[in-house]
Scaffold this motif. Sequence first.
Motif, PDB file in Angstrom:
ATOM      1  N   CYS A 184       0.808  -1.142   0.084  1.00 23.59           N
ATOM      2  CA  CYS A 184      -0.116  -0.013   0.035  1.00 23.59           C
ATOM      3  C   CYS A 184       1.006   1.141   0.135  1.00 23.59           C
ATOM      4  O   CYS A 184       2.034   0.994   0.154  1.00 23.59           O
ATOM      5  N   TRP A 185       0.249   2.369  -0.239  1.00 22.49           N
ATOM      6  CA  TRP A 185       1.025   3.732  -0.298  1.00 22.49           C
ATOM      7  C   TRP A 185       0.675   4.718   0.517  1.00 22.49           C
ATOM      8  O   TRP A 185      -0.538   4.729   1.012  1.00 22.49           O
ATOM      9  N   THR A 186       1.756   5.335   1.174  1.00 22.94           N
ATOM     10  CA  THR A 186       1.418   6.266   2.263  1.00 22.94           C
ATOM     11  C   THR A 186       0.547   7.385   1.430  1.00 22.94           C
ATOM     12  O   THR A 186       0.597   7.810   0.237  1.00 22.94           O
ATOM     13  N   SER A 187      -0.098   8.540   2.355  1.00 27.36           N
ATOM     14  CA  SER A 187      -0.808   9.129   1.923  1.00 27.36           C
ATOM     15  C   SER A 187      -0.089  10.516   1.107  1.00 27.36           C
ATOM     16  O   SER A 187      -0.546  11.296   0.335  1.00 27.36           O
ATOM     17  N   GLY A 188       1.211  10.763   1.294  1.00 31.85           N
ATOM     18  CA  GLY A 188       1.960  11.557   0.586  1.00 31.85           C
ATOM     19  C   GLY A 188       1.619  13.048   0.770  1.00 31.85           C
ATOM     20  O   GLY A 188       1.639  14.161  -0.160  1.00 31.85           O
ATOM     21  N   THR A 189       1.142  13.410   2.242  1.00 34.29           N
ATOM     22  CA  THR A 189       0.700  14.748   2.635  1.00 34.29           C
ATOM     23  C   THR A 189       2.115  15.633   2.569  1.00 34.29           C
ATOM     24  O   THR A 189       2.115  16.986   2.577  1.00 34.29           O
ATOM     25  N   THR A 190       3.313  14.916   2.819  1.00 34.70           N
ATOM     26  CA  THR A 190       4.539  15.986   2.996  1.00 34.70           C
ATOM     27  C   THR A 190       5.641  15.322   2.017  1.00 34.70           C
ATOM     28  O   THR A 190       6.636  15.661   2.248  1.00 34.70           O
ATOM     29  N   GLY A 191       5.328  14.657   0.995  1.00 38.55           N
ATOM     30  CA  GLY A 191       6.043  14.371   0.070  1.00 38.55           C
ATOM     31  C   GLY A 191       5.759  13.228  -0.888  1.00 38.55           C
ATOM     32  O   GLY A 191       4.521  12.823  -0.928  1.00 38.55           O
ATOM     33  N   THR A 192       6.498  12.507  -1.519  1.00 36.11           N
ATOM     34  CA  THR A 192       6.010  11.678  -2.711  1.00 36.11           C
ATOM     35  C   THR A 192       5.630  10.225  -1.756  1.00 36.11           C
ATOM     36  O   THR A 192       6.332   9.675  -0.954  1.00 36.11           O
ATOM     37  N   PRO A 193       4.393   9.853  -2.190  1.00 30.89           N
ATOM     38  CA  PRO A 193       3.861   8.512  -1.500  1.00 30.89           C
ATOM     39  C   PRO A 193       4.998   7.364  -1.302  1.00 30.89           C
ATOM     40  O   PRO A 193       5.663   7.150  -2.647  1.00 30.89           O
ATOM     41  N   LYS A 194       4.972   6.630  -0.376  1.00 31.67           N
ATOM     42  CA  LYS A 194       5.922   5.597  -0.127  1.00 31.67           C
ATOM     43  C   LYS A 194       5.155   4.137  -0.264  1.00 31.67           C
ATOM     44  O   LYS A 194       4.169   4.140   0.501  1.00 31.67           O
TER      45      LYS A 194
ATOM     46  N   VAL B 173      -2.667  18.455   1.543  1.00 37.26           N
ATOM     47  CA  VAL B 173      -1.444  18.275   1.054  1.00 37.26           C
ATOM     48  C   VAL B 173      -0.724  19.734   1.262  1.00 37.26           C
ATOM     49  O   VAL B 173      -0.604  20.662   0.567  1.00 37.26           O
ATOM     50  N   ARG B 174       0.015  19.481   2.726  1.00 34.38           N
ATOM     51  CA  ARG B 174       0.627  21.107   3.218  1.00 34.38           C
ATOM     52  C   ARG B 174       1.701  21.575   2.217  1.00 34.38           C
ATOM     53  O   ARG B 174       2.112  22.841   2.020  1.00 34.38           O
ATOM     54  N   ASP B 175       2.522  20.737   1.678  1.00 34.06           N
ATOM     55  CA  ASP B 175       3.511  21.168   0.805  1.00 34.06           C
ATOM     56  C   ASP B 175       2.994  22.030  -0.334  1.00 34.06           C
ATOM     57  O   ASP B 175       3.676  23.081  -1.107  1.00 34.06           O
ATOM     58  N   GLU B 176       1.677  21.568  -0.964  1.00 35.01           N
ATOM     59  CA  GLU B 176       1.416  22.263  -2.048  1.00 35.01           C
ATOM     60  C   GLU B 176       0.849  23.299  -1.568  1.00 35.01           C
ATOM     61  O   GLU B 176       0.586  24.654  -2.527  1.00 35.01           O
ATOM     62  N   LEU B 177       0.209  23.695  -0.389  1.00 36.96           N
ATOM     63  CA  LEU B 177      -0.413  24.906   0.126  1.00 36.96           C
ATOM     64  C   LEU B 177       0.833  26.088   0.341  1.00 36.96           C
ATOM     65  O   LEU B 177       0.932  26.972  -0.019  1.00 36.96           O
TER      66      LEU B 177
END
Length: 551
Positions: free
Chosen positions: A187-197, A536-540
Motif C-alpha cells: 500500500c502507499w502512504t498518503s503523501g501529504t508531506t512528500g512523494t507517497p512511499k 497536502v500541506r506542501d502544495e499549500l
Amino acid sequence: MKTSTAARIAAHRQAGHWADDTLHSLLAGLAGRAGDRPAVIDPPNSEALGAGPPRRLDFSMLDRESNGLARELAARGIGPGDALLVQLPNTHALVLLYVAASKLGAVLSPLAVQYGLHEIAGFASALSPRAFISQQVLGDRTLLDDGAAALPGIDAWPIDELLAGAAARDQTRGNWADDADAILTVCWTSGTTGTPKGVPRSHNMWSVQGRTTQTAGGYRPGEVLLAPFPFVNMAALGGFLFPMALLGCTVVLHHPLDPALYLAQLQDESVNFTIAPPALLNRLAQQPALWEQFDFSALRAVGSGSVPLSPAMIEAFEGRYGKPVVNFYGSNEGIALFATPETAPAAEQRAKLFPRLGVAGMPFTGYGAEVLQTRVIDPASGAPINEPGASGELCIAGPGVFDGYLGHDNRGLFSDDGFFRTGDLVEISGAPPLYYRIVGRCKDIINRGGMKLSPSELDTLLEGHPDLAEAAVCSYADPELGERICACLVLTDGASAPTIDALGTWLSERGLARFKAPERIELFDTLPRNPLGKVVRDELVAAVAARGDTL
C-alpha cells in the motif's frame, strides 16, 4: 517476496503473534464451516461505477471464484512474488483479486481511483509491477487506458476480461501458496508531506492489524460491517478485509462516500458496526431528525478517526442514540492506537486522547496492549521523553509494524532496538498521564522564531469557524522569524473573509495562545487534498509562496 528477517519471524512466531494463516487459508476455512454465510456485498450503485450489477458473494462463492481468478492470472504468467498494480472501486472484484493474489503468493498493490498518469507511473517505478489491472471506465475517466498510457511495456488487463476468463477455468481448490510471512500487499502512504512511499506488509502483519481493530471495535463472529473507505490502505484492510477472514464477518462495500446511500445501507443491510468519517457522524449528531428517519436498531457501535473527534458528537451518539463510539488512529506502517469507552470513558478524553499502549506502568490490557509497544523521543536528539505535557515523536514496535519502505534508504527509520520512528508528533497527556494527544507531523512543524507550532492544532480549531467550508494553515518564509503562519481558507457560500484581527480574536476565545495565531490569510476555491482526503500541506506552501507577500 519477504521483508522480515529470519530472526524477526522466529521471535514473533515464538511469542504466538505470527502463525501460518494466510488470507486465503482463513477464507477457505470459512467456506468449509459457513459457506452460505454472506461474505461480500456490492454497493447498490456498482453498475453506475462501471462494475456491472451488484452481487452478493457468500464464503463458498468467494473461495470458488477466487480459485478460478488465481488460475486465470497464473495462465497469464503471474506467480509468487509478482506484483500487480490494481486500480478499482470498492466492489467484489477487488476483494476477489486480493484473495487470488494471496493464493498465488503474488503481491497486490492497490491504488485509489483518483490517481492519474503521473502518480501511477511513479508507483510503477518503485514497484516494478508485472501487470496493471483496472476497469475500462469510471464516470468520465478511462481508467484502464490511462493506466496503460502511464505504463508502457507493462501488461494492462481489464478486470471484466479476467473475471470472464476465471469463470471458464477450474474453480476447485489448488495447491496454493502457504507462506504467511510473505508480502501480500504494497500500500502507499498518503503523501501529504512528500512523494507517497510503498509499505510492504505480510499476511501475518495484516492479521495482527485486523485482530487489533476487531478487539478495539468489539467485533463479533458473523457480524455485518459497512466499509465506506477505499480498499487501498490500513483503514479498509485492517478494519474490514482481515476481520472478515478472521471472524467470518460480512463486509458491505460502499463507494464513493454518499451520505444518503451510506445511511440506507446501514439500515437495509442491518449493519452491526461501521467506521465513518467524522464529518458524517457530526452531521448525524447535529440532526436528530435525519437519524430518526432510519432504523439503526442493529447497529451496535461506530468507529471514526483521522482527525480529533467532537466530544459533542460522542455524547450525542452515546447519550441520545445509545451507540458507543471508538476513536481509531492508525497507519499503513503499523500504528494501531484506539480509544474506547472502557479505556477513555469521558467523551472529552476519547475525542482527542489515546492510551499509551505498551508502556511500562500503564493500566491498559488486552490484545492491543500485547502487540504494540510505544515510546516518545525528541525528534532531533532521539532522547526519551516521559514528562507529562511534553511532546515528541511517536515510536512504535510490535508484530503489526512493517519492516521499511519499498526501495528506500531506510537508515534512521528505526531505532537500534527496532522501534519505527513514525514522524507523528504526540504529547503525553492526562491526569494521570496515561494518554497520547496527537499534535501533528514532525515535518509539518512551523518554526516561528524558534517557537515550534503544530499546524494540525490550528486546522482543527479553524474547521469549527461558521464561515469556513475548509481551512488549513501552512508556513511562509519570513526574513526575521524564518517562518510565519498563513491561514488558507475556503469560505462558505455568501460568507465574507474574516480579517486577521477577527480571526485571531476568534481563535483566542477558543483558548489558542496569541503567538500561534495566523499572520496572513489566503482564500482558495478548494484546498489541495490527496486521494484519501488529507490536505497536502506542501502544495499549500507552494501556492502561498507563488502569491508573493500580499496579505
